[in-house]
Design a protein around this motif. Structure first.
Motif, mmCIF file in Angstrom:
data_model
loop_
_atom_site.group_PDB
_atom_site.id
_atom_site.type_symbol
_atom_site.label_atom_id
_atom_site.label_comp_id
_atom_site.label_asym_id
_atom_site.label_seq_id
_atom_site.Cartn_x
_atom_site.Cartn_y
_atom_site.Cartn_z
ATOM 1 N N GLN A 80 -15.552 12.555 -2.081
ATOM 2 C CA GLN A 80 -16.743 11.889 -1.565
ATOM 3 C C GLN A 80 -16.371 11.047 -0.342
ATOM 4 N N PRO A 81 -17.303 10.868 0.604
ATOM 5 C CA PRO A 81 -17.028 10.005 1.757
ATOM 6 C C PRO A 81 -16.929 8.550 1.324
ATOM 7 N N PRO A 82 -16.303 7.691 2.131
ATOM 8 C CA PRO A 82 -16.190 6.274 1.775
ATOM 9 C C PRO A 82 -17.551 5.637 1.537
ATOM 10 N N ALA A 83 -17.610 4.764 0.547
ATOM 11 C CA ALA A 83 -18.861 4.077 0.230
ATOM 12 C C ALA A 83 -18.554 2.676 -0.279
ATOM 13 N N ARG A 110 0.827 -1.206 0.000
ATOM 14 C CA ARG A 110 0.000 0.000 0.000
ATOM 15 C C ARG A 110 0.866 1.262 0.000
ATOM 16 N N ASP A 111 2.016 1.207 0.666
ATOM 17 C CA ASP A 111 2.915 2.363 0.675
ATOM 18 C C ASP A 111 3.543 2.596 -0.691
ATOM 19 N N TYR A 112 3.833 1.517 -1.428
ATOM 20 C CA TYR A 112 4.456 1.650 -2.739
ATOM 21 C C TYR A 112 3.430 1.994 -3.822
ATOM 22 N N ILE A 113 2.239 1.386 -3.728
ATOM 23 C CA ILE A 113 1.218 1.528 -4.763
ATOM 24 C C ILE A 113 -0.088 1.898 -4.072
ATOM 25 N N ASN A 114 -0.816 2.830 -4.632
ATOM 26 C CA ASN A 114 -2.053 3.293 -4.010
ATOM 27 C C ASN A 114 -3.188 2.307 -4.281
ATOM 28 N N VAL A 115 -3.129 1.144 -3.621
ATOM 29 C CA VAL A 115 -4.171 0.134 -3.774
ATOM 30 C C VAL A 115 -4.668 -0.285 -2.399
ATOM 31 N N VAL A 116 -5.852 -0.887 -2.402
ATOM 32 C CA VAL A 116 -6.397 -1.455 -1.180
ATOM 33 C C VAL A 116 -5.472 -2.564 -0.688
ATOM 34 N N PRO A 117 -5.197 -2.658 0.624
ATOM 35 C CA PRO A 117 -4.327 -3.727 1.140
ATOM 36 C C PRO A 117 -4.912 -5.106 0.833
ATOM 37 N N PRO A 118 -4.125 -5.995 0.219
ATOM 38 C CA PRO A 118 -4.694 -7.228 -0.337
ATOM 39 C C PRO A 118 -4.645 -8.463 0.542
ATOM 40 N N GLY A 119 -3.966 -8.432 1.687
ATOM 41 C CA GLY A 119 -3.702 -9.664 2.429
ATOM 42 C C GLY A 119 -4.935 -10.428 2.854
ATOM 43 N N GLU A 124 -11.261 8.366 3.309
ATOM 44 C CA GLU A 124 -10.519 7.989 2.108
ATOM 45 C C GLU A 124 -9.033 8.269 2.323
ATOM 46 N N THR A 125 -8.189 7.313 1.970
ATOM 47 C CA THR A 125 -6.745 7.510 2.101
ATOM 48 C C THR A 125 -6.244 8.573 1.135
ATOM 49 N N ASN A 126 -6.827 8.614 -0.038
ATOM 50 C CA ASN A 126 -6.440 9.607 -1.041
ATOM 51 C C ASN A 126 -6.909 10.989 -0.597
ATOM 52 N N PRO A 127 -5.995 11.918 -0.312
ATOM 53 C CA PRO A 127 -6.408 13.238 0.171
ATOM 54 C C PRO A 127 -7.194 14.041 -0.857
ATOM 55 N N ASN A 178 -13.945 0.188 -2.835
ATOM 56 C CA ASN A 178 -13.097 0.039 -4.010
ATOM 57 C C ASN A 178 -11.814 0.851 -3.901
ATOM 58 N N THR A 179 -11.705 1.650 -2.853
ATOM 59 C CA THR A 179 -10.536 2.510 -2.663
ATOM 60 C C THR A 179 -9.947 2.289 -1.273
ATOM 61 N N PRO A 180 -8.654 2.554 -1.090
ATOM 62 C CA PRO A 180 -8.039 2.385 0.234
ATOM 63 C C PRO A 180 -8.648 3.354 1.248
ATOM 64 N N LEU A 181 -8.848 2.866 2.459
ATOM 65 C CA LEU A 181 -9.388 3.685 3.538
ATOM 66 C C LEU A 181 -8.388 3.750 4.688
ATOM 67 N N THR A 182 -8.436 4.841 5.419
ATOM 68 C CA THR A 182 -7.615 5.001 6.616
ATOM 69 C C THR A 182 -8.515 4.952 7.840
#
Length: 343
Positions: free
Chosen positions: A182-185, A58-67, A175-178, A140-144
């Motif tokens: 829109q709020p998380p959905a 997730r730190d290298y690529i802006n994707v949802v953590p996959p584990g 949303e992790t992306n600043p 569908n997007t990374p969340l914090t």
């Protein structure tokens, strides 16, 4: 369970529909046991994890953590064992990037870029792995994940929240992306699965960092409140350092109700089998503390049906839920609720 027994477990000619919401190591165990007992399973998996291999990716690529998603895909997959072994293989190389990474995590990250998001990527991978059921990221997007502690301070990040060692008052997600506006959905498919389910299962898993991050997604939490499905909460066997120290089973449920603003849990599964003294390896499982104490009166006062039984499975000097026993009780509730509604 034999094939003959499996064919009996149907509701009006169909497999019972069970949605399991959570994350962590307990989720794939329950999902696999439900699948083995002929349930039509949808797993809704947290996307707020920021630890381990998932966190590094997730730190290298802006994707949802996959584990967590990777492990649930394997739990529902009918692919050949060698394919799953490769998918789950974790590098032991000394390479500064690949060391410790699971191949499946890298594949999920690559597909997420190729398909424009984690949700379509997982649906494509589900087909490739011959998954029987559905695996849906909660977003569908990374969340914090954020926490407000009892002392008024705040902290962001799943791993950092657990490590803070403070009493958590509430959690929420952003949303992790600043740049997000829109709020998380949750995706429409997630909401539809919850609304169509016979049973929605919460847990087992970390209360504040595996279960609640999903429910704090606005439309997902609303669906859990509104669905006609039976809501079953699998109470953790042990309390967890930095999250639920000293909690009773009723306090776990109260936290869930407080976060969604109303009582919504219908049934709780409570383990009553004793954990053998000195069995747990405290160094290996250093976040685990003591067995959760019971408060049946408080649970019933909240309107919860209590199913108490031996749900304990001991392995590898750790304390876990027996997935088959949990799945059996979940499906029993599905049939009982359906029978009652048909009267």
């Amino acid at each position: 369970m034999t094939l003959a027994a499996k064919t009996i477990r149907v509701i009006k000619g169909r497999r019972p529909k069970v949605v399991v919401i959570g994350g962590g190591t307990g989720l794939p165990v329950i999902v696999k046991s439900l699948h083995d007992q002929n349930a039509d399973v949808t797993a809704v998996v947290t996307v707020a994890d920021d630890g381990g291999s998932s966190g590094v990716i997730r730190d290298y690529i802006n994707v949802v953590p996959p584990g967590d998603i990777r492990n649930v895909l394997v739990a529902l997959s009918n692919a050949e064992p060698i394919s799953l072994d490769v998918f789950q293989y974790r590098f032991d190389s000394s390479d500064s990037f690949f060391a410790g990474h699971a191949i499946g995590n890298l594949i999920i990250a690559a597909l997420s870029e190729m398909k424009g998001g984690i949700f379509p990527a997982i649906q494509e991978l589900s087909s490739l792995l011959n998954v029987d059921g559905h695996v849906y990221p909660a977003s569908n997007t990374p969340l914090t994940l954020h926490a407000e502690f009892a002392d008024g301070t705040t902290q962001a990040g799943e791993a950092e929240i657990s490590a803070a060692g403070k009493q958590i008052k509430r959690v929420y997600v952003t949303e992790t992306n600043p740049a997000a506006t829109q709020p998380p959905a949750a995706m429409a498919e997630v909401i539809a699965a919850i609304m169509a389910a016979d049973v929605v299962v919460l847990g087992p898993g970390s209360l504040f960092t595996s279960i609640l991050p999903n429910l704090m997604i606005g439309n997902l939490g609303e669906a859990v409140r509104k669905t006609q499905a039976e809501i079953v909460y699998v109470v953790n066997i042990m309390t967890q350092k930095g999250e639920t120290e000293g909690f009773t089973d009723a306090q776990h449920v109260q936290v869930l109700h407080d976060h969604l603003g109303e009582p919504f849990v219908d049934t709780v599964l409570v383990n009553i089998a004793p954990v053998p003294e000195h069995y747990l390896n405290a160094n290996k499982y250093n976040e685990i503390l003591l067995p959760v104490q019971h408060d049946y009166a408080a649970l019933r006062a909240m309107g919860c049906r209590v199913i108490s039984a031996d749900f304990l499975r001991l392995r590898d000097q750790g304390v876990f839920h027996d997935g088959d026993k949990v799945a059996t009780e979940v499906l029993n509730r599905a049939f009982q609720v359906h029978t009652k509604r048909e009267r």
